[in-house]
Scaffold this active site. Structure first.
Site, PDB file in Angstrom:
ATOM      1  N   ASP A  72       3.451  -1.693  -7.595  1.00  0.00           N
ATOM      2  CA  ASP A  72       3.277  -1.406  -6.188  1.00  0.00           C
ATOM      3  C   ASP A  72       3.560  -2.647  -5.348  1.00  0.00           C
ATOM      4  OD1 ASP A  72       2.569   0.223  -4.078  1.00  0.00           O
ATOM      5  OD2 ASP A  72       0.539  -0.578  -4.045  1.00  0.00           O
ATOM      6  N   THR A  78       6.524   0.456   0.949  1.00  0.00           N
ATOM      7  CA  THR A  78       6.154  -0.940   1.228  1.00  0.00           C
ATOM      8  C   THR A  78       7.185  -1.929   0.680  1.00  0.00           C
ATOM      9  OG1 THR A  78       4.796  -0.964  -0.779  1.00  0.00           O
ATOM     10  CG2 THR A  78       3.690  -0.440   1.275  1.00  0.00           C
ATOM     11  N   THR A  79       7.722  -1.636  -0.497  1.00  0.00           N
ATOM     12  CA  THR A  79       8.740  -2.529  -1.054  1.00  0.00           C
ATOM     13  C   THR A  79      10.015  -2.442  -0.211  1.00  0.00           C
ATOM     14  OG1 THR A  79       7.842  -2.018  -3.237  1.00  0.00           O
ATOM     15  CG2 THR A  79       9.955  -3.141  -3.179  1.00  0.00           C
TER      16      THR A  79
HETATM   17  P1  ADP Z   1       8.489   1.641  -2.076  1.00  0.00           P
HETATM   18  O1  ADP Z   1       7.350   0.692  -2.233  1.00  0.00           O
HETATM   19  O2  ADP Z   1       9.436   1.169  -1.048  1.00  0.00           O
HETATM   20  O3  ADP Z   1       8.065   3.054  -1.884  1.00  0.00           O
HETATM   21  P2  ADP Z   1       9.357   2.510  -4.673  1.00  0.00           P
HETATM   22  O4  ADP Z   1       9.328   1.656  -5.891  1.00  0.00           O
HETATM   23  O5  ADP Z   1       8.380   3.606  -4.571  1.00  0.00           O
HETATM   24  O6  ADP Z   1       9.291   1.550  -3.444  1.00  0.00           O
HETATM   25  O7  ADP Z   1      10.823   3.101  -4.590  1.00  0.00           O
HETATM   26  C1  ADP Z   1      11.184   4.004  -3.581  1.00  0.00           C
HETATM   27  C2  ADP Z   1      12.661   4.299  -3.658  1.00  0.00           C
HETATM   28  O8  ADP Z   1      12.995   4.867  -4.914  1.00  0.00           O
HETATM   29  C3  ADP Z   1      13.053   5.303  -2.599  1.00  0.00           C
HETATM   30  O9  ADP Z   1      14.232   4.854  -1.997  1.00  0.00           O
HETATM   31  C4  ADP Z   1      13.293   6.584  -3.393  1.00  0.00           C
HETATM   32  O10 ADP Z   1      14.240   7.415  -2.789  1.00  0.00           O
HETATM   33  C5  ADP Z   1      13.779   6.028  -4.697  1.00  0.00           C
HETATM   34  N1  ADP Z   1      13.558   6.971  -5.810  1.00  0.00           N
HETATM   35  C6  ADP Z   1      12.390   7.461  -6.237  1.00  0.00           C
HETATM   36  N2  ADP Z   1      12.559   8.317  -7.276  1.00  0.00           N
HETATM   37  C7  ADP Z   1      13.896   8.366  -7.515  1.00  0.00           C
HETATM   38  C8  ADP Z   1      14.724   9.035  -8.467  1.00  0.00           C
HETATM   39  N3  ADP Z   1      14.211   9.856  -9.393  1.00  0.00           N
HETATM   40  N4  ADP Z   1      16.054   8.813  -8.421  1.00  0.00           N
HETATM   41  C9  ADP Z   1      16.556   7.987  -7.495  1.00  0.00           C
HETATM   42  N5  ADP Z   1      15.845   7.309  -6.597  1.00  0.00           N
HETATM   43  C10 ADP Z   1      14.533   7.487  -6.583  1.00  0.00           C
END
Ligand code: ADP
Ligand code: MG
Length: 535
Positions: free
Chosen positions: A61, A94-95
């Site tokens: 996270d 957040t990332t």
């Molecule tokens: P954040 O803290 O920004 O939410 P995450 O590690 O949760 O970071 O990553 C979010 C990103 O990952 C988003 O851009 C989302 O669209 C992408 N994402 C999540 N699941 C998938 C998937 N199965 N395939 C492609 N992209 C994904």
């Protein structure tokens, strides 16, 4: 050189001016974003956070990593607070917010180096942001059915937990969020109203939602009944201790006679309180502080089961589900302060007695989070918090966008087409903004072991080639295929993407606005607080 007054005033200060201030600030932002970039997306890696002597935390996270970082640089701190603000407002993204900010700053620095003034860049970034937000609204849509809604929530925690756990947490998050449907409240509504209880044994998949409030508490007097089908409840936001405990040093005991008299008076006062509660036909009493032993016995005799040492926030929840007012003083409870509950029961979870209280008002639920070790439970709780936050906010604004870099790639293409409609040098800033957006598909590709340049080019080409709905094509991070994200079930909520982009732009612009960084020098005259406190 003549010393001006200003120079004298800044004698003890290190100063970074103009370009070097920007270079220094961008460096700090880049370093910070570098620390979380590899966690982005479902295939992002985890970070292990180790504090001196404390237990290690393993997390995926972004905001958790950043909030644990002990960084001093003011720009780094600004990015961390932007990420925290994203967490509060949207619980997700957040990332993304941090890496977007850092990318906007790096691209701005390039422009500054080629002679574009920061104020032009800030202006161009504002124009690009406004256009992007409009375009996001245009390509968004609402979920077609329940399974799409579940997919949105599941996407928000993919990568944090494995997929079976993700599905389970999604179910319980949606179930808990439904309890809050239609209620008003600030950003923290769901955190305040959904009690999260970490339970030591059982697997993560045994985590469950329980209506009512469950707390690791047992009734004070085992002679009182363990269960109840409901009745009348009073909540005391204070204590019911005997006076000697409250003012121990202030009485002077001169004889055993006086001591006995004192005890009798205090018992009498206790008796009056219990009589008052009994006259209000209360059968359940919950108190924030302590209850004297002899008061507990009197309460049991009067048919009142009592609980002590509830936290204030738990009392607030209890007050909400039962309608009972939180009264500071047990002697001042009035009929209108009494609430009702519909059931009370005690049971053990992993050997610890817990009490569950249900009320007719509803509106509070407890989520029992299970997991085999403390670090698993903590990470599951964080994932659940995200899922709950997203599920709750989706019930207010359910518009969704394609994930997998689809939205950002589309926006970049859209902005490049839009830039020429704007005047002169702002165009350059809009293009820089478009390029910054591509950090999202780039990092997703990198974290999946794919070639970022190829991926971005292919994705952009696939979107352009589609006769309609090109924006909805994104990257399948497992195969690297460019597929429709609605078919793959990868969605980002509009409010997450909206807030992340607005927050990142605001943070970048506020760094660009800085022209001068003054570092106060630490000198011998810095007060030594430690020794002053000891004095
Ligand atoms: P954040 O803290 O920004 O939410 P995450 O590690 O949760 O970071 O990553 C979010 C990103 O990952 C988003 O851009 C989302 O669209 C992408 N994402 C999540 N699941 C998938 C998937 N199965 N395939 C492609 N992209 C994904
Ligand atoms: Mg996320």
């Amino acid at each position: 050189m003549v010393e001006t007054e200003h120079d004298v005033a800044l004698e003890d200060t290190d100063r970074l001016h103009g370009r070097s201030a920007l270079v220094n600030n961008v460096k700090a932002a880049t370093a910070l974003a570098g620390a979380v970039r590899s966690t982005l997306g479902p295939r992002g890696l985890d970070k292990m956070l180790v504090e001196d002597g404390g237990p290690a935390t393993v997390t995926n996270d972004g905001v958790t990593v950043l909030e644990a970082a002990k960084v001093e640089h003011p720009t780094a701190r600004l990015l961390i607070s932007t990420s925290s603000a994203q967490d509060r407002a949207a619980r997700d993204g957040t990332t993304t917010t941090v890496i977007l900010t850092s990318e906007l700053l790096q691209n701005a620095l390039e422009l500054v180096r080629s002679g574009v003034h920061p104020s032009i860049i800030m202006n161009g970034y504002q124009i690009a942001l406004a256009e992007s937000l409009d375009e996001m609204g245009r390509i968004s849509r609402t979920p077609r059915d329940d399974s799409e809604l579940r997919a949105v929530v599941a996407t928000s925690i993919s990568g944090k937990v494995d997929s079976a756990v993700g599905r389970h947490l999604t179910e319980i998050a949606i179930e808990a969020a439904e309890e809050l449907d239609g209620e008003d409240g600030g950003h923290d509504l769901e955190r305040m109203r959904v009690k999260r209880l970490l339970i030591k044994d059982g697997g993560t998949l045994d985590s469950e939602v329980v209506r009512g409030l469950v707390l690791p508490k047992s009734r004070m007097d085992v002679a009182s009944p363990a269960d109840s089908d409901g009745g009348r409840i009073a909540i005391i936001d204070g204590g019911m201790e005997s006076p000697e405990l409250e003012l121990d040093a202030s009485i002077e005991v001169t004889s055993t006679e006086a001591l006995r008299g004192f005890h009798e008076r205090s018992r009498e006062r206790m008796r009056e309180q219990v009589d008052l509660l009994a006259s209000l036909e209360i059968d359940l009493l919950v108190v924030r502080d302590g209850i004297a032993e002899d008061a507990a016995t009197m309460l049991t005799d009067a048919g009142i089961t009592c609980y002590r040492r509830y936290d204030r926030e738990d009392l607030e929840l209890l007050s909400r589900i039962t309608g009972a007012a939180m009264v500071r003083d047990a002697r001042r409870v009035r009929t209108e302060d009494v609430g009702t509950y519909t059931s009370r029961s005690e049971r053990s979870y992993s050997g610890v007695k817990h009490t569950r209280i249900d009320g007719p008002e509803g509106g509070a639920v407890t989520v029992l989070i299970r997991g085999s070790s403390p670090s698993v439970r903590e990470e599951v709780k964080r994932a659940f918090d995200d899922a709950l936050g997203v599920a709750h906010r989706l019930s207010r604004d359910s518009r969704i966008l394609p994930g997998g870099g689809g939205t950002q790639t589309h926006l970049a293409r859209h902005l490049r087409a839009y830039a020429p409609s704007q005047s002169g040098r702002e165009q350059l800033a809009i293009e820089a903004f478009a390029a910054a957006l591509e950090i999202v598909p780039r990092a997703l590709a990198e974290n999946s072991g794919l070639d970022p340049i190829d991926e971005i080019l292919e994705l952009s080409a696939a979107q352009a080639a589609a006769s309609e709905g090109g924006a909805w094509i994104g990257m399948d991070v497992v195969s690297g295929d460019k597929v429709r994200m609605d078919e793959a079930g990868v969605f980002d909520p509009l409010f997450v993407a909206h807030h992340a982009l607005a927050g990142a732009t605001e943070a970048a612009n506020s760094v660009l606005r800085i022209d001068d960084v003054l570092w106060a020098k630490q000198d011998a005259q810095t007060p030594d607080w430690q020794s002053e406190m000891e004095d």
